[in-house]
Design a protein around this motif. Structure first.
Motif, PDB file in Angstrom:
ATOM      1  N   GLY A 235      43.231  35.285  52.681  1.00 15.19           N
ATOM      2  CA  GLY A 235      43.425  36.586  53.312  1.00 15.19           C
ATOM      3  C   GLY A 235      42.845  37.696  52.458  1.00 15.19           C
ATOM      4  N   GLY A 236      43.704  38.386  51.721  1.00 20.19           N
ATOM      5  CA  GLY A 236      43.293  39.573  50.969  1.00 20.19           C
ATOM      6  C   GLY A 236      42.036  39.378  50.129  1.00 20.19           C
ATOM      7  N   ALA A 237      41.946  38.253  49.453  1.00 19.19           N
ATOM      8  CA  ALA A 237      40.806  38.045  48.546  1.00 19.19           C
ATOM      9  C   ALA A 237      39.495  37.808  49.300  1.00 19.19           C
ATOM     10  CB  ALA A 237      41.089  36.886  47.586  1.00 19.19           C
ATOM     11  N   SER A 238      39.564  37.621  50.623  1.00 15.49           N
ATOM     12  CA  SER A 238      38.308  37.428  51.361  1.00 15.49           C
ATOM     13  C   SER A 238      37.632  38.752  51.700  1.00 15.49           C
ATOM     14  CB  SER A 238      38.551  36.621  52.651  1.00 15.49           C
ATOM     15  OG  SER A 238      39.228  37.394  53.622  1.00 15.49           O
ATOM     16  N   LEU A 239      38.304  39.847  51.388  1.00 15.34           N
ATOM     17  CA  LEU A 239      37.731  41.168  51.684  1.00 15.34           C
ATOM     18  C   LEU A 239      36.865  41.679  50.548  1.00 15.34           C
ATOM     19  CD1 LEU A 239      40.968  42.706  53.259  1.00 15.34           C
ATOM     20  CD2 LEU A 239      38.945  41.853  54.481  1.00 15.34           C
ATOM     21  N   LYS A 240      36.877  40.973  49.435  1.00 15.18           N
ATOM     22  CA  LYS A 240      36.023  41.354  48.292  1.00 15.18           C
ATOM     23  C   LYS A 240      35.081  40.195  48.034  1.00 15.18           C
ATOM     24  CE  LYS A 240      39.581  44.024  45.937  1.00 15.18           C
ATOM     25  NZ  LYS A 240      40.813  43.537  45.345  1.00 15.18           N
ATOM     26  N   SER A 241      33.782  40.461  48.173  1.00 14.52           N
ATOM     27  CA  SER A 241      32.834  39.348  48.104  1.00 14.52           C
ATOM     28  C   SER A 241      32.933  38.609  46.774  1.00 14.52           C
ATOM     29  CB  SER A 241      31.408  39.837  48.354  1.00 14.52           C
ATOM     30  OG  SER A 241      31.034  40.791  47.391  1.00 14.52           O
ATOM     31  N   GLN A 242      33.114  39.350  45.681  1.00 15.78           N
ATOM     32  CA  GLN A 242      33.154  38.672  44.371  1.00 15.78           C
ATOM     33  C   GLN A 242      34.332  37.716  44.280  1.00 15.78           C
ATOM     34  OE1 GLN A 242      33.091  41.281  41.021  1.00 15.78           O
ATOM     35  NE2 GLN A 242      30.859  41.242  40.932  1.00 15.78           N
ATOM     36  N   ASP A 243      35.484  38.175  44.744  1.00 16.29           N
ATOM     37  CA  ASP A 243      36.678  37.322  44.687  1.00 16.29           C
ATOM     38  C   ASP A 243      36.523  36.120  45.621  1.00 16.29           C
ATOM     39  OD1 ASP A 243      37.712  39.106  42.938  1.00 16.29           O
ATOM     40  OD2 ASP A 243      39.334  39.819  44.232  1.00 16.29           O
ATOM     41  N   PHE A 244      36.033  36.395  46.819  1.00 10.82           N
ATOM     42  CA  PHE A 244      35.899  35.302  47.793  1.00 10.82           C
ATOM     43  C   PHE A 244      34.914  34.257  47.281  1.00 10.82           C
ATOM     44  CE2 PHE A 244      34.271  33.671  52.000  1.00 10.82           C
ATOM     45  CZ  PHE A 244      35.436  33.005  52.350  1.00 10.82           C
ATOM     46  N   LEU A 245      33.813  34.722  46.732  1.00 10.78           N
ATOM     47  CA  LEU A 245      32.812  33.776  46.220  1.00 10.78           C
ATOM     48  C   LEU A 245      33.327  33.028  44.996  1.00 10.78           C
ATOM     49  CD1 LEU A 245      29.626  35.955  46.770  1.00 10.78           C
ATOM     50  CD2 LEU A 245      30.129  33.756  47.891  1.00 10.78           C
ATOM     51  N   ALA A 246      34.138  33.709  44.180  1.00  8.80           N
ATOM     52  CA  ALA A 246      34.716  33.010  43.012  1.00  8.80           C
ATOM     53  C   ALA A 246      35.645  31.894  43.489  1.00  8.80           C
ATOM     54  CB  ALA A 246      35.474  34.005  42.132  1.00  8.80           C
ATOM     55  N   ILE A 247      36.359  32.141  44.582  1.00  6.04           N
ATOM     56  CA  ILE A 247      37.242  31.112  45.142  1.00  6.04           C
ATOM     57  C   ILE A 247      36.412  29.952  45.706  1.00  6.04           C
ATOM     58  CG2 ILE A 247      38.884  30.674  47.023  1.00  6.04           C
ATOM     59  CD1 ILE A 247      39.940  33.600  46.481  1.00  6.04           C
ATOM     60  N   CYS A 248      35.311  30.278  46.370  1.00  2.66           N
ATOM     61  CA  CYS A 248      34.411  29.227  46.881  1.00  2.66           C
ATOM     62  C   CYS A 248      33.844  28.412  45.712  1.00  2.66           C
ATOM     63  CB  CYS A 248      33.261  29.833  47.680  1.00  2.66           C
ATOM     64  SG  CYS A 248      33.774  30.686  49.176  1.00  2.66           S
ATOM     65  N   GLN A 249      33.507  29.108  44.645  1.00  5.21           N
ATOM     66  CA  GLN A 249      32.971  28.439  43.459  1.00  5.21           C
ATOM     67  C   GLN A 249      34.013  27.490  42.856  1.00  5.21           C
ATOM     68  OE1 GLN A 249      29.744  28.509  42.185  1.00  5.21           O
ATOM     69  NE2 GLN A 249      30.611  26.853  40.923  1.00  5.21           N
ATOM     70  N   ALA A 250      35.276  27.929  42.881  1.00  6.33           N
ATOM     71  CA  ALA A 250      36.351  27.066  42.355  1.00  6.33           C
ATOM     72  C   ALA A 250      36.420  25.771  43.161  1.00  6.33           C
ATOM     73  CB  ALA A 250      37.687  27.800  42.412  1.00  6.33           C
ATOM     74  N   ALA A 251      36.183  25.881  44.470  1.00  9.07           N
ATOM     75  CA  ALA A 251      36.196  24.678  45.311  1.00  9.07           C
ATOM     76  C   ALA A 251      35.072  23.736  44.897  1.00  9.07           C
ATOM     77  CB  ALA A 251      36.053  25.066  46.782  1.00  9.07           C
ATOM     78  N   GLN A 252      33.944  24.328  44.563  1.00  5.56           N
ATOM     79  CA  GLN A 252      32.817  23.494  44.119  1.00  5.56           C
ATOM     80  C   GLN A 252      33.106  22.853  42.751  1.00  5.56           C
ATOM     81  OE1 GLN A 252      29.035  24.018  45.267  1.00  5.56           O
ATOM     82  NE2 GLN A 252      28.064  23.829  43.299  1.00  5.56           N
ATOM     83  N   THR A 253      33.709  23.627  41.874  1.00  4.89           N
ATOM     84  CA  THR A 253      33.978  23.135  40.512  1.00  4.89           C
ATOM     85  C   THR A 253      34.849  21.876  40.546  1.00  4.89           C
ATOM     86  OG1 THR A 253      33.822  25.381  39.687  1.00  4.89           O
ATOM     87  CG2 THR A 253      34.926  23.790  38.246  1.00  4.89           C
ATOM     88  N   VAL A 254      35.858  21.858  41.408  1.00  2.00           N
ATOM     89  CA  VAL A 254      36.736  20.684  41.404  1.00  2.00           C
ATOM     90  C   VAL A 254      36.051  19.440  41.969  1.00  2.00           C
ATOM     91  CG1 VAL A 254      38.845  22.061  41.539  1.00  2.00           C
ATOM     92  CG2 VAL A 254      37.863  21.146  43.641  1.00  2.00           C
ATOM     93  N   LEU A 255      34.940  19.652  42.653  1.00  2.00           N
ATOM     94  CA  LEU A 255      34.215  18.488  43.192  1.00  2.00           C
ATOM     95  C   LEU A 255      33.286  17.863  42.153  1.00  2.00           C
ATOM     96  CD1 LEU A 255      33.162  19.845  46.714  1.00  2.00           C
ATOM     97  CD2 LEU A 255      34.783  18.001  46.260  1.00  2.00           C
ATOM     98  N   GLN A 256      33.005  18.628  41.099  1.00  2.00           N
ATOM     99  CA  GLN A 256      31.984  18.156  40.154  1.00  2.00           C
ATOM    100  C   GLN A 256      32.530  17.169  39.130  1.00  2.00           C
ATOM    101  OE1 GLN A 256      30.628  22.004  38.959  1.00  2.00           O
ATOM    102  NE2 GLN A 256      29.118  22.107  40.596  1.00  2.00           N
TER     103      GLN A 256
END
Ligand code: PGA
Length: 256
Positions: A235-256
């Motif tokens: 929700g809230g964190a999707s309104l700031k591109s940096q935060d949203f992208l950092a969350i997406c990046q975290a999803a990628q990190t756990v896959l590596q």
């Protein structure tokens, strides 16, 4: 095993956004998401911004959707928006049964199930939200509540349809409060949901299970690292591109 499933991170803008603010947000998310692998990214925007979202995301890997849809296909339902109308603008997702709609618009479990089915009939993937209130958690009713919410939806769907949904576990007490569930609390409910899905069929057991409720860049990785957490509804964190992208990046990190 769960860890091998690709991750999915979807933003829920709720009733936020204006044409001018949306443009840089969408453009930045599209640019940042292009660097990701094995992480699906989506944004669920208010209806009036579907055309703008489609225009700005058409060439990106980011998908888009809406935050609710009607349980009806068409007709005299003033103020409602049909799933087909969302598909006219290329929508992939429709959130159904968000706790804010259950609480403020008195949506029943049966209505949420009907909306999920309608979405699937229209070729839209429903993101079905499940969640318990603080009172329900404190009196040990979490599994009963989540189980009943899930059952009401599955009852409306064939096995083939159920295999095409996304589920978001969003404890009501964690939404917009800054107080996320701990990774262990979230994992416990996700494992419960997974076991309930498995009872319905092997294909259904593997639908994506997202966690939502105060996901932030600093807690996303631990949450997404849990065996049965396949990503997040943000929700809230999707309104700031940096935060949203950092969350997406975290999803990628756990896959590596
Ligand atoms: P939040 O909202 O991330 O602001 O807690 C999540 C949601 O309601 O989908």
């Amino acid at each position: 095993m769960a860890r091998e499933r690709a991750k999915l991170v979807v933003g829920n803008w709720k009733m936020h956004g204006r044409i001018e603010q949306n443009a840089p947000l969408l453009t930045e998310v599209a640019a940042g998401a292009s660097a990701l692998q094995d992480v699906g990214v989506g944004v669920c925007v208010p209806f009036p911004y579907l055309a703008q979202t489609q225009a700005l995301l058409a060439d990106s890997i980011v998908r888009w959707g809406v935050q609710d849809i009607s349980a009806h296909a068409q007709g005299a339902y003033t103020g409602e928006v049909a799933a087909e109308m969302a598909t006219d603008f290329g929508a992939t997702y429709a959130i159904v049964g968000h706790s804010e709609r259950r609480a403020y618009h008195h949506e029943t479990p049966e209505l949420v199930g009907a909306k999920a089915r309608r979405a699937l009939d229209a070729g839209v993937t429903p993101i079905v939200c499940l969640g318990e209130t603080l009172d329900e958690r404190e009196c040990d009713a979490t599994e009963r509540v989540i189980g009943a919410q899930l059952e009401a939806v599955l009852l409306m769907l064939s096995e083939e349809q159920a295999a095409r949904i996304v589920i978001a576990y969003e404890p009501v007490w964690a939404i917009g409060t800054g107080k996320s569930a701990t990774a262990a609390q979230a994992q416990n409910v996700h494992a419960f949901v997974r076991s309930k899905l498995a009872e319905k069929g092997a294909t259904i057991a593997h639908v994506p299970l997202l966690y939502g409720g105060s996901v932030k860049p600093d807690n996303a990785q631990e949450l997404f690292g849990q065996a049965d957490i396949d990503g997040g509804l943000i929700g809230g964190a999707s309104l700031k591109s940096q935060d949203f992208l950092a969350i997406c990046q975290a999803a990628q990190t756990v896959l590596q």
